[in-house]
Scaffold this active site. Structure first.
Site, PDB file in Angstrom:
ATOM      1  N   ALA A  80       0.558  -5.625   1.657  1.00  0.00           N
ATOM      2  CA  ALA A  80      -0.622  -6.348   2.409  1.00  0.00           C
ATOM      3  C   ALA A  80      -0.731  -7.819   1.896  1.00  0.00           C
ATOM      4  CB  ALA A  80      -1.921  -5.691   2.402  1.00  0.00           C
ATOM      5  N   GLY A 123       1.119  -1.545   1.634  1.00  0.00           N
ATOM      6  CA  GLY A 123       1.089  -1.613   2.998  1.00  0.00           C
ATOM      7  C   GLY A 123       2.261  -1.502   3.934  1.00  0.00           C
ATOM      8  N   GLU A 146      -0.736  -0.140  -5.501  1.00  0.00           N
ATOM      9  CA  GLU A 146      -2.043  -0.486  -5.506  1.00  0.00           C
ATOM     10  C   GLU A 146      -2.830  -0.390  -6.633  1.00  0.00           C
ATOM     11  OE1 GLU A 146      -0.895   0.234  -1.100  1.00  0.00           O
ATOM     12  OE2 GLU A 146      -0.734   1.278  -2.968  1.00  0.00           O
TER      13      GLU A 146
END
Length: 272
Positions: A80, A123, A146
């Site tokens: 992301a 992502g 993450e």
């Protein structure tokens, strides 16, 4: 708005972050390429909104029987866009249901194939897992890093990865931020096939053409049945499968397919 002539299909260029066209000899495979090369195809909000719009268009296109999503040879999507979400607050995320529209890929009725070269991290890995089939290039890398940013996956990573590779490996990847390569991904069941980097996209399109040559109506029913295996108990899933199987007998394509088999000829499906 400009027009660009590809050797596959004439495309209206109306996107900033993705390239959209139709490929295959019959132009029956929708093709979406992430196009943020300087950001390694990081998934910003604008890109995902464009993805949603392109998927809606292919979903409504009666000629398209399958969709391929890919990135570049260096990165499918490296994650992301962290700069975009860095200063978001809990109130903004929770109140605005942050990332909810990212789920569109997983709700498309037509089969979707991810062609993953290079990085599919965070992502990017989640986007690939929303697809129905994942093909990987030889140098592909998958991961959910993450945890290294002080957060956790938020677009299905903890759920789809666990269902794909099992609890132990999923837990290891989510808790350490480590990556796995294409060979490890195939061994764990995350991807179905591995190809040389320069052949990956064409092989994914060939798979899409093979799918699109079948009845689009029946393919949708088959996809629904397989996906139900992740949501239902075995007994419930079997009941749904039987209902969908019985429903095929109300279609012209089921009759054509069986008749063609008996008559030893190729079936000509009309998606009815």
């Amino acid at each position: 708005m400009t027009l660009r002539l590809y050797k596959w299909h004439l495309v209206v260029c109306q996107y900033e972050y993705i390239l959209v066209e139709k490929r295959g000899e019959q132009s029956n495979v929708g093709f979406i390429q992430l196009n943020r090369p300087k950001a390694l195809n990081a998934l910003c909000d604008g890109l995902m909104l464009e993805m949603e719009r392109a998927l809606d268009a292919f979903e409504a296109d009666a000629d398209v029987g399958a969709i391929v999503i890919t990135g570049s040879e260096r990165a499918f999507a490296a994650g992301a866009d962290i700069k975009e979400m860095q200063n978001r607050t809990f109130q903004e995320c929770y109140g605005g249901n942050f990332l909810v529209h990212w789920n569109r890929v997983s709700t498309v009725k037509k089969p979707v194939i991810a062609a993953v070269n290079g990085f599919a991290l965070g992502g990017g890995c989640e986007l690939a897992m929303m697809c129905d089939i994942i093909y990987a290039g030889e140098k592909a890398q998958f991961g959910q890093p993450e945890i290294l940013l002080g957060t956790i996956p938020g677009a299905g990573g903890t759920q789809r990865l666990t269902r794909a590779v099992g609890k132990s490996l999923a837990m290891e990847l989510v808790l350490t931020g480590d990556r796995i390569n294409a060979q490890e991904a195939k061994q764990s069941g995350l991807v179905s096939k591995i190809y040389p980097v320069d052949q990956l996209v064409s092989e994914a399109v060939k798979c899409g053409e093979k799918i699109a040559a079948n009845s689009k109506l029946i393919s949708t029913m088959a996809k629904e049945a397989v996906n139900a295996a992740f949501e239902l108990t075995l007994a419930e899933g079997n009941r749904l499968e039987k209902r969908l199987f019985h429903a095929t007998f109300a279609t012209d394509d089921r009759k054509e397919g069986m008749t063609a088999f008996v008559e030893k000829r190729k079936a000509h499906f009309k998606d009815k």
